[in-house]
Design a protein around this motif. Structure first.
Motif, PDB file in Angstrom:
ATOM      1  N   HIS A  62       0.066   4.022   1.241  1.00  0.00           N
ATOM      2  CA  HIS A  62      -0.183   4.863   2.411  1.00  0.00           C
ATOM      3  C   HIS A  62       0.963   4.721   3.401  1.00  0.00           C
ATOM      4  N   GLY A  86      -7.903   1.007   5.332  1.00  0.00           N
ATOM      5  CA  GLY A  86      -9.062   1.075   4.455  1.00  0.00           C
ATOM      6  C   GLY A  86      -8.859   1.651   3.073  1.00  0.00           C
ATOM      7  N   CYS A 139      -5.315  -2.249   6.310  1.00  0.00           N
ATOM      8  CA  CYS A 139      -4.679  -1.539   7.430  1.00  0.00           C
ATOM      9  C   CYS A 139      -5.477  -0.302   7.832  1.00  0.00           C
ATOM     10  N   CYS A 187       1.697  -1.167   4.259  1.00  0.00           N
ATOM     11  CA  CYS A 187       1.132  -2.478   4.599  1.00  0.00           C
ATOM     12  C   CYS A 187       1.011  -3.324   3.337  1.00  0.00           C
ATOM     13  N   CYS A 231       0.839  -1.194   0.000  1.00  0.00           N
ATOM     14  CA  CYS A 231       0.000   0.000   0.000  1.00  0.00           C
ATOM     15  C   CYS A 231       0.879   1.251   0.000  1.00  0.00           C
TER      16      CYS A 231
HETATM   17 FE1  FES Z   1      -2.768   0.781   3.510  1.00  0.00          FE
HETATM   18 FE2  FES Z   1      -2.725   2.580   5.481  1.00  0.00          FE
HETATM   19  S1  FES Z   1      -1.130   1.232   4.857  1.00  0.00           S
HETATM   20  S2  FES Z   1      -4.365   2.079   4.132  1.00  0.00           S
END
Ligand code: FES
Length: 151
Positions: free
Chosen positions: A99, A118, A116, A102, A97
């Motif tokens: 973000h 969303g 993790c 994850c 991901c």
């Molecule tokens: Fe995937 Fe935060 S690491 S939504």
């Protein structure tokens, strides 16, 4: 100086065909996602651009038949997500991901999910729902016969 009538019509025709070919090439390049270095940028409405085709070290990672049209699969052992937004149009992404890094959790229908926090991504890797703001990092992918090759 005079022109043959076939000369006058052939030049514009070539011009039109060349333009159509260029437009098709641009459309093909916009089909799948790619890496970006735009940390902190707002979510992107446009899908990222396609990377180069797989290189000489490319590996077979799945069978073409493993990836549903209009869906995708998570290959946890390879940390890859493979999608097929349209028949014969394959995309590959690192299953991380954008973000906070994850592992991607699943592909649910036409949505790539990170549980993790969303975030959700489209089959072209673009962000559908945050908190992720950047598209998934794409990998070169190509169908070679019945195999999907990434690398
Ligand atoms: Fe995937 Fe935060 S690491 S939504």
């Amino acid at each position: 100086m005079s022109f043959d009538s076939s000369d006058r019509t052939s030049v514009p025709r070539r011009t039109v065909l060349g333009g159509a070919g260029a437009a098709a090439a641009v459309a093909a390049l916009a089909a799948c996602g790619a890496s970006t270095d735009t940390a902190g940028d707002p979510p992107q409405a446009q899908p990222p651009t396609t990377t180069a085709p797989p290189g000489p070290d490319a590996q077979v990672v799945a069978a073409v038949a493993d990836v549903p049209v209009g869906g995708g699969v998570l290959i946890e052992g390879k940390r890859l997500v493979l999608t097929q937004p349209a028949e014969g149009d394959f995309c590959a992404f690192l299953a991380l991901c954008t973000h906070q890094g994850c592992n991607i959790t699943s592909v649910e229908g036409d949505t790539i999910v990170c549980a993790c926090h969303g975030s959700k991504f489209a089959l072209d890797g673009s962000v559908l729902q945050g908190p992720a703001k950047r598209p998934l990092k794409s990998q070169p992918v190509e169908a070679r016969g019945t195999d999907l090759v990434v690398g």
